[in-house]
Design a protein around this motif. Structure first.
Motif, PDB file in Angstrom:
ATOM      1  N   GLY A   1       0.855  -1.182   0.000  1.00 17.01           N
ATOM      2  CA  GLY A   1       0.000   0.000   0.000  1.00 17.01           C
ATOM      3  C   GLY A   1       0.890   1.231   0.000  1.00 17.01           C
ATOM      4  N   PRO A   2       0.616   2.191   0.857  1.00 16.40           N
ATOM      5  CA  PRO A   2       1.489   3.371   0.945  1.00 16.40           C
ATOM      6  C   PRO A   2       2.682   3.157   1.892  1.00 16.40           C
ATOM      7  N   GLY A   3       2.721   2.026   2.567  1.00 17.09           N
ATOM      8  CA  GLY A   3       3.786   1.768   3.540  1.00 17.09           C
ATOM      9  C   GLY A   3       5.044   1.230   2.885  1.00 17.09           C
ATOM     10  N   LEU A   4       6.187   1.845   3.197  1.00 18.19           N
ATOM     11  CA  LEU A   4       7.482   1.389   2.690  1.00 18.19           C
ATOM     12  C   LEU A   4       8.113   0.465   3.718  1.00 18.19           C
ATOM     13  N   TYR A   5       8.578  -0.701   3.244  1.00 16.31           N
ATOM     14  CA  TYR A   5       9.160  -1.693   4.131  1.00 16.31           C
ATOM     15  C   TYR A   5      10.534  -2.115   3.625  1.00 16.31           C
ATOM     16  N   VAL A   6      11.416  -2.448   4.573  1.00 16.00           N
ATOM     17  CA  VAL A   6      12.654  -3.168   4.289  1.00 16.00           C
ATOM     18  C   VAL A   6      12.537  -4.488   5.030  1.00 16.00           C
ATOM     19  N   ASP A   7      12.389  -5.574   4.266  1.00 13.24           N
ATOM     20  CA  ASP A   7      11.994  -6.863   4.829  1.00 13.24           C
ATOM     21  C   ASP A   7      10.624  -6.670   5.495  1.00 13.24           C
ATOM     22  N   ASN A   8      10.498  -6.983   6.782  1.00 15.62           N
ATOM     23  CA  ASN A   8       9.217  -6.780   7.459  1.00 15.62           C
ATOM     24  C   ASN A   8       9.224  -5.545   8.363  1.00 15.62           C
ATOM     25  N   ILE A   9      10.239  -4.698   8.216  1.00 18.25           N
ATOM     26  CA  ILE A   9      10.386  -3.520   9.074  1.00 18.25           C
ATOM     27  C   ILE A   9       9.785  -2.307   8.375  1.00 18.25           C
ATOM     28  N   TYR A  10       8.809  -1.705   9.021  1.00 17.75           N
ATOM     29  CA  TYR A  10       8.142  -0.537   8.459  1.00 17.75           C
ATOM     30  C   TYR A  10       9.075   0.671   8.537  1.00 17.75           C
ATOM     31  N   ILE A  11       9.189   1.397   7.413  1.00 23.62           N
ATOM     32  CA  ILE A  11      10.077   2.553   7.340  1.00 23.62           C
ATOM     33  C   ILE A  11       9.281   3.851   7.414  1.00 23.62           C
ATOM     34  N   MET A  12       8.367   4.065   6.468  1.00 21.93           N
ATOM     35  CA  MET A  12       7.565   5.284   6.476  1.00 21.93           C
ATOM     36  C   MET A  12       6.411   5.145   5.491  1.00 21.93           C
ATOM     37  N   ASN A  13       5.532   6.157   5.483  1.00 20.47           N
ATOM     38  CA  ASN A  13       4.363   6.169   4.616  1.00 20.47           C
ATOM     39  C   ASN A  13       4.615   7.101   3.436  1.00 20.47           C
ATOM     40  N   ILE A  14       4.469   6.573   2.220  1.00 18.86           N
ATOM     41  CA  ILE A  14       4.640   7.364   1.003  1.00 18.86           C
ATOM     42  C   ILE A  14       3.366   7.200   0.172  1.00 18.86           C
ATOM     43  N   GLY A  15       2.606   8.278   0.057  1.00 12.34           N
ATOM     44  CA  GLY A  15       1.334   8.191  -0.651  1.00 12.34           C
ATOM     45  C   GLY A  15       1.401   8.563  -2.112  1.00 12.34           C
TER      46      GLY A  15
ATOM     47  N   THR B   1      12.576  17.801   0.409  1.00 11.55           N
ATOM     48  CA  THR B   1      12.047  16.513  -0.060  1.00 11.55           C
ATOM     49  C   THR B   1      12.111  15.494   1.071  1.00 11.55           C
ATOM     50  N   PRO B   2      11.228  15.630   2.069  1.00 11.03           N
ATOM     51  CA  PRO B   2      11.283  14.727   3.230  1.00 11.03           C
ATOM     52  C   PRO B   2      11.029  13.268   2.881  1.00 11.03           C
ATOM     53  N   ALA B   3      10.310  13.007   1.800  1.00  9.64           N
ATOM     54  CA  ALA B   3      10.029  11.624   1.420  1.00  9.64           C
ATOM     55  C   ALA B   3      11.288  10.886   0.971  1.00  9.64           C
ATOM     56  N   LEU B   4      12.336  11.625   0.614  1.00 11.21           N
ATOM     57  CA  LEU B   4      13.574  11.011   0.140  1.00 11.21           C
ATOM     58  C   LEU B   4      14.648  10.980   1.234  1.00 11.21           C
ATOM     59  N   THR B   5      14.238  11.116   2.457  1.00  4.76           N
ATOM     60  CA  THR B   5      15.175  11.121   3.577  1.00  4.76           C
ATOM     61  C   THR B   5      15.561   9.701   3.975  1.00  4.76           C
ATOM     62  N   PRO B   6      16.845   9.360   4.080  1.00  6.26           N
ATOM     63  CA  PRO B   6      17.254   8.039   4.572  1.00  6.26           C
ATOM     64  C   PRO B   6      16.786   7.834   6.016  1.00  6.26           C
ATOM     65  N   LEU B   7      16.395   6.620   6.323  1.00  2.00           N
ATOM     66  CA  LEU B   7      15.877   6.323   7.659  1.00  2.00           C
ATOM     67  C   LEU B   7      16.397   4.976   8.135  1.00  2.00           C
ATOM     68  N   ALA B   8      16.441   4.831   9.459  1.00  2.00           N
ATOM     69  CA  ALA B   8      16.809   3.561  10.089  1.00  2.00           C
ATOM     70  C   ALA B   8      15.763   3.258  11.146  1.00  2.00           C
ATOM     71  N   LYS B   9      15.064   2.145  10.969  1.00  2.00           N
ATOM     72  CA  LYS B   9      14.003   1.761  11.896  1.00  2.00           C
ATOM     73  C   LYS B   9      14.295   0.385  12.488  1.00  2.00           C
ATOM     74  N   ARG B  10      13.817   0.194  13.700  1.00  6.29           N
ATOM     75  CA  ARG B  10      14.149  -1.011  14.474  1.00  6.29           C
ATOM     76  C   ARG B  10      12.959  -1.969  14.533  1.00  6.29           C
ATOM     77  N   ASP B  11      13.267  -3.255  14.407  1.00  8.42           N
ATOM     78  CA  ASP B  11      12.274  -4.291  14.642  1.00  8.42           C
ATOM     79  C   ASP B  11      12.210  -4.529  16.154  1.00  8.42           C
ATOM     80  N   LEU B  12      11.091  -4.238  16.747  1.00  5.02           N
ATOM     81  CA  LEU B  12      10.974  -4.314  18.204  1.00  5.02           C
ATOM     82  C   LEU B  12      11.024  -5.747  18.722  1.00  5.02           C
ATOM     83  N   ASP B  13      10.768  -6.724  17.860  1.00  4.35           N
ATOM     84  CA  ASP B  13      10.746  -8.114  18.314  1.00  4.35           C
ATOM     85  C   ASP B  13      12.136  -8.706  18.493  1.00  4.35           C
TER      86      ASP B  13
END
Length: 296
Positions: free
Chosen positions: A171-185, A238-250
């Motif tokens: 959908g609009p959610g960007l993922y790396v593997d199963n880790i949610y990164i951000m919403n891009i519509g 261009t905030p949608a093109l910002t690199p991000l690092a998100k953590r899998d809480l599990d």
């Protein structure tokens, strides 16, 4: 005091050469070439002079002269503050900032290297006076080598396993593997991300590594280093093109999303592995007294 002229000169030269040996401008372009290097070499020369004079002052029982070492300590503390202030101001103009934790680590490193210079020049002068020039030369080379070893810290590859994973949308959610990164519509932004984006999974090797990787400063340093080395498909506004690092809480894994100008997977993995493990970000919960007692 004329007997100490050559030992002092030797100590000053040994200390200054040690500072030059420890000084390098790498991909971060700091210290800057040429004026930034001149500043640090000049400070290294002053530090080596302080260290070299300490031994003759003690041998002449001029104990008052030793008090200048306390003054030197306060001066080099100002070096740390100077670096912190400069880098913090420059960080506001970076497309991908270093972050406060990275900046503090750089500032501490520049302060500590002046103390290594004082130690090297002091030991070099002492061995010249007690023994001779040749032994002092060997000891100085050993001190330079030890200083260079102390200058190098840990690397990210020592605490994590790195794997390339292509980013994808659900959908609009960007993922790396199963880790949610951000919403891009916006469909246009989604196309750009799929064209230029790269994803990586950092899997911690130990529980301590997981705690270190959770630190926001460490993650920001990762994003800054890879964006600096490979370039970045981004501009201001261009905030949608910002690199991000998100953590899998599990399980503590961290998903890295970047948009490099140079899409080379092997090079990117190598760069990620060479990212320094920041001293201020290192956590070792396994070493706590409570954890050790629980294991027993």
């Amino acid at each position: 005091m004329n007997d100490y002229v050559f030992p002092v000169i030797f100590g000053v030269v040994a200390g200054t050469l040690t500072r030059i040996y420890m000084l390098r401008t790498d991909y971060r372009q700091y210290p800057t070439y040429l004026h930034g290097k001149i500043i640090h070499i000049a400070l290294g020369f002053i530090a080596s002079g302080l260290g070299a004079i300490a031994i003759p002052a003690l041998m002449e029982e001029n104990f008052t002269a030793i008090t200048f070492l306390t003054v030197a300590a306060s001066q080099f503390r100002d070096v740390r503050n100077m670096e912190r202030t400069t880098l913090t101001e420059l960080d506001a103009y970076e497309l991908v900032p270093r972050g406060a934790t990275y900046i503090e680590g750089i500032a501490v490193a520049f302060e500590s290297r002046n103390y290594l210079v004082i130690f090297t020049s002091l030991i070099a002068t002492l061995t010249f006076i007690v023994f001779n020039f040749y032994i002092a030369l060997v000891v100085s080379l050993v001190c330079m080598f030890v200083s260079h070893l102390l200058m190098a810290g840990g690397k990210l590859k020592d605490i994590v396993d790195i794997e390339f994973i292509k980013p994808h949308f659900d959908g609009p959610g960007l993922y790396v593997d199963n880790i949610y990164i951000m919403n891009i519509g916006l469909p246009a932004r989604q196309e750009e991300i799929m064209k230029y984006g790269m994803g990586f999974i950092l899997a911690p090797k130990t529980f301590d590594a997981s705690s270190t990787l959770a630190n926001l400063g460490q993650r920001q340093a990762i994003l800054h280093d890879i964006s600096t080395s490979l370039g970045i498909f981004k501009d201001s506004g261009t905030p949608a093109l910002t690199p991000l690092a998100k953590r899998d809480l599990d399980d503590g894994r961290v998903g890295i999303f970047v948009l490099p100008q140079k899409k080379d997977v092997d090079m990117a993995i190598s760069i990620l592995g060479q990212v320094p493990t920041l001293e201020n970000a290192i956590r070792m919960p396994s070493e706590s007294k409570a954890n050790k007692e629980a294991h027993k």
